[in-house]
Design an enzyme around this catalytic site. Structure first.
Site, short mmCIF file in Angstrom:
data_model
loop_
_atom_site.label_atom_id
_atom_site.label_comp_id
_atom_site.label_asym_id
_atom_site.label_seq_id
_atom_site.Cartn_x
_atom_site.Cartn_y
_atom_site.Cartn_z
N CYS A 1 1.10 -1.01 0.45
CA CYS A 1 -0.25 -0.05 0.38
C CYS A 1 0.91 1.31 0.09
O CYS A 1 0.14 2.57 0.38
CB CYS A 1 -0.70 0.17 1.35
SG CYS A 1 -1.92 -1.01 0.71
N ASN A 2 2.31 1.09 -0.60
CA ASN A 2 2.81 2.27 -0.51
C ASN A 2 3.81 2.55 -1.47
O ASN A 2 4.68 2.37 -2.06
CB ASN A 2 4.33 1.66 0.49
CG ASN A 2 4.36 3.09 0.86
OD1 ASN A 2 5.13 4.01 0.31
ND2 ASN A 2 4.83 3.54 2.15
#
Ligand SMILES: *Cc1c(COP(=O)(O)O)cnc(C)c1O
Length: 469
Positions: A399-400
């Site tokens: 999620c980055n």
């Protein structure tokens, strides 16, 4: 688990300040962990057995009603929730005269609440700056920033803060960044919040800071008296394993940025005229009352009391956890970095290097593996093999998106090309154009022990270091 053994660990930083040695804590509080090497604490850490037992004892010994009415059961819920709120503020050294805490579902809800409320502050909307290491939950705020946005690296943040001092514009601005990257554990300079405040004379000119503390607080103390952000987002399950609950901590002097939020619901209002005139009055007593839409997650809030008790009893302080996990992260780094194949080719590529310095690095390791011919080993293959060996880690971009692209050197046009070629989050297009599309991640927690990390090290040695045949 291949070749793992519990050696005595005599390092002074190992479980320093814990109530007893970590092996005893593991046996008593996390018995299921004896069967597996759980290395995904950045996903969630795990709850202690005694936390669940004391919470269930509390639940079966009391009647808790829906808060905020006159009955005894309701009063009891209200009282417990308000005590826990104060306790949670104290956990982050936040003076309740200066800060308020709004209970929300998780960090993402806290971030969304700030963004959607700030949108109603000024008819022009707001301008948004976010750091490249941000979680997707921070990146998404840009979609509702009508005055534009910018993605920053460290030097850009410093330059932007310097310019703030001379700027006349009153356009509302929000700068957001993670206190720690959930991808590779880098701890960012929290001093930015304080610098923004001093550059704008304490929040004048409508410039606000949003600190995403979700990753940091799971293994480090956060001192809000020192850090001085306007808004803080965090998730309690990442600290205690349970309950599934989050918080938005609001600096009272910055609350005006979010007070114009249009939506109201549940008990957030003092009076509403439902038909005839469009009129309502928001609750005035406190900030949190105006933002907690609908019934509080009161059982979860009550569980937080037991979570803080248990955690303090077992680990003493967040500083102890930071020391312990920092020691273990450096231990892993020092053992994986030198690994070589028979032909002296390097095996393990770790994307951060300052392990051992808790001010700049948390206990998360992002890495990729290469074979003796220099080809990248597909990450999902490693993750699957690890799962077979009962080692739990994570692969992908965690999620980055900004952090992953900059670690791996992918440009915007590369990423668009990959998407068109069919790459999707969570798929097994692990290597494209000869380069990795994501990373492997291990992350440590308060109860991680030597055996867990030794299992991982042995696993990589056994499966991925090629020996001369
Ligand atoms: C986990 C995490 C989030 C999201 O937390 P949720 O509980 O899923 O809302 C946001 N930012 C960072 C840095 C995180 O580590």
């Amino acid at each position: 688990m291949p070749g793992s053994s519990i050696e005595e660990c005599n390092d002074a930083n190992y479980a320093r300040g814990y109530c007893t040695d970590v092996e005893t804590i593991r046996e008593q509080e996390y018995p299921l962990l004896s069967e597996t090497a759980y290395l995904d604490h950045a996903g969630t850490t795990l709850y202690a057995k005694s936390l669940i037992e004391s919470f269930s004892q509390d639940m079966v010994s009391n009647i808790y009603g829906n808060p905020h009415s006159m009955s005894l059961s309701s009063q009891l819920s209200t009282k417990r929730a308000e005590n826990v709120r104060l306790r949670a503020l104290k956990f982050f050294n936040a003076d309740p005269n200066e800060f308020d805490l709004v209970f929300v579902a998780n960090s993402t809800s806290a971030i969304k609440l700030v963004a959607e409320s700030l949108r109603d502050f000024d008819s022009r909307g707001f301008w948004y700056g976010y750091h490249i290491d941000s979680h997707t939950s921070l990146v998404g705020v840009r979609e509702i920033a009508d005055m534009g946005y910018q993605c920053f690296r460290d030097a850009d943040v410093d330059a932007w803060i310097t310019e703030l001092g001379t700027e006349q514009s009153k356009v509302p601005k929000l700068l957001a960044f993670p206190a720690q990257s959930n991808l590779h554990g880098r701890r960012l300079p929290v001093r930015w919040c304080k610098q923004i405040r001093s550059a704008t004379n304490g929040g004048g000119n409508n410039v606000f800071s949003l600190l995403d503390a979700a990753s940091l607080v799971s293994t480090a103390p956060l001192d809000l008296a020192e850090a001085a952000p306007d808004f803080v987002a965090l998730s309690f399950y990442k600290i205690f394993g349970f309950p599934d609950l989050g918080a938005l901590i609001v600096r009272k002097s910055a609350a005006r940025a979010i007070e114009k939020r249009k939506y109201f619901g549940g008990g957030t209002v003092d009076m509403v005229i439902a038909s005839g005139a469009q009129w309502h009055a928001k609750k005035e007593a406190s900030i949190h009352e105006r933002f907690e839409d609908g019934t509080l997650p009161f059982h979860s809030i009550i569980a937080l009391d037991a979570a803080i008790d248990t955690h303090q009893r077992l680990y003493g302080s967040m500083a102890n956890i930071s020391t312990h996990t920092g020691f273990l992260a450096k231990y892993v780094y020092d053992r994986l970095t030198p690994l070589r194949h028979f032909n002296n080719a390097k095996v393990c590529f770790i994307y951060q290097s300052s392990y051992g310095d808790p001010t700049s690095q948390g206990p998360i390791i992002a890495f990729n593996l290469r074979n003796s011919q220099g080809e990248w080993v597909p990450k999902t293959e490693v993750e699957k093999q690890a799962a077979k060996q009962n080692i739990q880690l994570r692969s992908g971009s965690a999620c980055n998106p900004g952090g992953t692209a900059s670690l791996l050197g992918w440009t915007t046009s590369d990423l668009r090309r990959h998407y068109i070629a069919g790459l999707r989050c969570g798929d097994d297009n692990d290597v494209l154009e000869g380069r990795p599309t994501g990373i492997l991640r291990i992350s440590l927690g308060a109860m991680t022990n030597r055996k867990d990390v030794d299992s991982l090290i042995c696993f990589i040695k056994d499966f991925y270091v090629e020996k001369a045949s």
